[in-house]
Design an enzyme around this catalytic site. Sequence first.
Site, short mmCIF file in Angstrom:
data_model
loop_
_atom_site.label_atom_id
_atom_site.label_comp_id
_atom_site.label_asym_id
_atom_site.label_seq_id
_atom_site.Cartn_x
_atom_site.Cartn_y
_atom_site.Cartn_z
N HIS A 189 47.93 30.96 42.23
CA HIS A 189 47.01 30.81 43.37
C HIS A 189 47.16 29.50 44.10
O HIS A 189 46.86 29.41 45.28
CB HIS A 189 45.57 31.11 42.93
CG HIS A 189 45.37 32.57 42.76
ND1 HIS A 189 45.54 33.20 41.55
CD2 HIS A 189 45.11 33.55 43.66
CE1 HIS A 189 45.37 34.49 41.71
NE2 HIS A 189 45.11 34.74 42.97
N ARG A 296 39.52 36.83 49.37
CA ARG A 296 39.36 36.52 47.95
C ARG A 296 38.04 35.78 47.77
O ARG A 296 38.00 34.55 47.89
CB ARG A 296 40.51 35.61 47.47
CG ARG A 296 41.86 36.29 47.32
CD ARG A 296 42.87 35.32 46.71
NE ARG A 296 44.07 35.98 46.28
CZ ARG A 296 45.19 36.08 47.02
NH1 ARG A 296 45.23 35.57 48.23
NH2 ARG A 296 46.26 36.70 46.53
N ARG A 332 37.10 41.58 48.89
CA ARG A 332 37.27 41.93 47.48
C ARG A 332 36.15 41.31 46.67
O ARG A 332 35.85 40.12 46.83
CB ARG A 332 38.62 41.42 46.99
CG ARG A 332 38.83 41.66 45.51
CD ARG A 332 40.21 41.30 45.09
NE ARG A 332 40.38 39.87 44.96
CZ ARG A 332 41.54 39.29 44.66
NH1 ARG A 332 42.63 40.03 44.49
NH2 ARG A 332 41.65 37.99 44.54
N GLU A 431 46.68 47.24 41.07
CA GLU A 431 47.45 46.11 40.53
C GLU A 431 47.69 46.27 39.04
O GLU A 431 48.25 45.39 38.41
CB GLU A 431 46.75 44.79 40.86
CG GLU A 431 45.29 44.72 40.51
CD GLU A 431 44.60 43.46 41.04
OE1 GLU A 431 45.27 42.46 41.32
OE2 GLU A 431 43.35 43.49 41.16
N ASP A 455 49.89 40.95 40.76
CA ASP A 455 49.59 41.35 39.39
C ASP A 455 50.39 42.59 38.97
O ASP A 455 50.84 42.67 37.83
CB ASP A 455 48.08 41.63 39.23
CG ASP A 455 47.31 40.33 39.07
OD1 ASP A 455 47.78 39.45 38.32
OD2 ASP A 455 46.24 40.18 39.70
N CYS A 502 48.30 43.80 49.60
CA CYS A 502 47.83 42.43 49.84
C CYS A 502 48.48 41.45 48.88
O CYS A 502 48.14 40.28 48.86
CB CYS A 502 46.31 42.36 49.76
SG CYS A 502 45.66 42.90 48.19
C1 PEP Z 1 47.45 40.66 43.67
O1 PEP Z 1 47.29 40.69 42.45
O2 PEP Z 1 48.47 41.08 44.24
C2 PEP Z 1 46.42 40.07 44.54
C3 PEP Z 1 46.51 40.16 45.85
O3 PEP Z 1 45.38 39.45 43.97
P1 PEP Z 1 45.43 37.99 43.32
O4 PEP Z 1 46.72 37.33 43.78
O5 PEP Z 1 44.24 37.27 43.79
O6 PEP Z 1 45.44 38.28 41.86
MG MG Z 2 45.40 40.37 41.50
#
Ligand code: PEP
Ligand code: MG
Length: 570
Positions: A189, A296, A332, A431, A455, A502
Site C-alpha cells: 500500500h 479505500r 469499499r 480477490e 490480492d 481495481c
Molecule cells: C486488490 O486487492 O487488488 C485491491 C484493489 O485491494 P487492496 O490493494 O487494497 O488490497
Molecule cells: Mg485487496
Amino acid sequence: MTSLKGIAASNGIAIAKAYRLVEPDLSFDKKTIDNPAAEIERFRLSMEKSKSELELIRKNAEENLGADKAAIFEAHLLVLSDPELIAPIEEQITNEKVNVEAALKETADMFVKMFEQMENEYMKERAADIRDVTKRVLSHLLGVQIVNPSMISEEVIVIAEDLTPSDTAQLNKQFVKGFTTDIGGRTSHSAIMARSLEIPAVVGTKTATAEIKNGDLVIVDGLKGEVHINPTPETVQQYQQVHLQYEAQKAEWAKLVNEKSVSADGFHVELAANIGTPKDLKGVKLNGGEAIGLYRTEFLYMGRDQLPTEEEQFEAYKAVLEGMEGKPVVVRTLDIGGDKELPYMNLPKEMNPFLGFRAIRLCLEEQDIFRTQLRALLRASLFGNLKIMFPMIATLDEFRSAKKILEEEKQKLIGQGQKVSEKIELGIMVEIPSTAVLADQFAKEVDFFSIGTNDLIQYTMAADRMNQRVSYLYQPYSPSILRLVKMVIDAAHSQGKWAGMCGEMAGDEIAIPLLLGLGLDEFSMSATSILKARSQIRNLSKADMEKLTGEVLNLQTTSQVIEAVKNATK
Ligand code: PEP
Ligand code: MG
C-alpha cells in the site's frame, strides 16, 4: 557511485539528499548511580526536550494533515505532563539509585501492561501513547534521534526499511521528492500511495538502509526501478534529461484529459480512479477520471487513535459523492488487515496476516464497526451515485450476511424517517480464487464485480505481495491469472452485470490490451495512470485484442504472454 536494483513502484525521477527514516537503537543497560538528584535533572531535561519536539510535530501535523491527525500528539503531550507517571519514576531513581533509563522503562512498561488489560477501548488505546512517549524520552536520554516524516522540512529522498501506509500518508510532497525501501512490492500500500501522490519510488531494494547514509546524494529512478548513490555529475545530468523527457511525455498525455476512453474501433471503457481520501479528488479531476472505481475507506481509520464516528465518515463519503457530481463512486467497506494495521484496535498478532482476520471477516464479527460505516454510507447515498462494495468475499454466505446487515441498517434508517437512495448498486471485490472460480453463482446475486488483482495474484500464486524474495512469482500476465479474470468477466456478462478491475493490473501497460480483449468494462487505477492508459486504449483495436487474448489464454508462461502482447501492439 553504487547502484541498487529494486521494484519500480512509482514513476518518475527524483534527485535529492538522503533522509533515513530508520528506527533508532534505544537499547541501554540498567545501572546503579550515586547522584539521584543529577539523574532526576537529566530526566526532567529530556521531558522538556520531548515536550518542545512534540509541540512542533503537533503544529506541523495540524498544518499538513488536519486537526484529527494532530490529536494523537495532543494525547502524547498529556502523557508527558502526567504526575502519575512522573512521580514513580523519580521515586525509583531516589530510592533504588537506578539510572533514569531503567526507571522510565520499568514504570512505563507497568502502565502499558495495566492499560492493555482494561476492558474500555479508550483506556486500552492509552497503552500505545505511553509506548510512543517513552520512546521519545529515551531517545533524548540516549542522544539518538527519533525520526518523524512530518518533521522533514527540506527536499529529501526518504530511505526506509519499509513504510507503513500511515507513514506514507504523512509524507509531505513538497519536501519528499522520492523514497526507497528495503522491502515491499509494487502492490504494497505504500507503493500504491506513492503513485497517487506522484512521488517516484523504488521498493524492495533489500539493502537501501545498509548502503545509504544520511546526506548521501541519491537518484531514485522510479521508471526502471533503480537507485544510484552518490552519482557522478555526468549521471546526475543524464537523469535530469530523463526527468525532462518524462515531464514532456506527461504533458502529451495531459491533452487527453477531456477526451473519451474509446478504442480505435469505437468501443468505450470506463477509466476510473482509486482513491484513499476525499483529498485525492483533485488528482482525479486533473487526470480526467470518469468515476471512482475504488475508494479505500480504511485510510479514514488510520493515522489516528480511535475509530472515526458515523458523522466523520458521513462527511467524507458525502464530500466524495458530491465532488464526483453524479459520476459513479464505488466505496469499499473497511478492509483492514494485511499491511494495513489499526494499532488502536489491539488485534492479536497473526502468523499470516494476509490470510487472517481481516476485511469483511472482521466486519461480520465486529458488527458495531461495520454497521456504523454502513449507516454513514446509506445516509451519504443521497448526494451522488453511490455503489457499495464488500472486500475479501470468499463465500456466498459472507456476501449474503453482509447484504443482510446493510438491509437491516437501511430499514432502521427509513424507520427513523431518514431518506436513502433506492439505486445503490451492491458489488464485491473478486480477490480470492474461490470467488473467481464460483463467479457464475455470485453473478446471480451481485450487481457488479471489481477484480482485486493485487490480492488475487498473491492468493493464486501463494506469493506474498509484500515479499520481494518471491516477487518473481507475482505474475499478473500468467495465463492462470488471465483465465481467472476471463471467468469473472464472462460470468458477470452472462447475467447482464458489469465487471471492473481495481487492482494495479488495470493500469498496467502490458495488461491493458489483454483486459480490453477480455471485455473488461471498467478499469480503475491510480489517478496518475489514467491519461497514459487512455492514450494507449485509443490506439488499440478491441477486435484485434480479442483475437490476441484468444491466443494468449492457451499459452504456457508469462514470458510468452508478454512477447505475444508486444508483437500484437507494436
Ligand atoms: C486488490 O486487492 O487488488 C485491491 C484493489 O485491494 P487492496 O490493494 O487494497 O488490497
Ligand atoms: Mg485487496
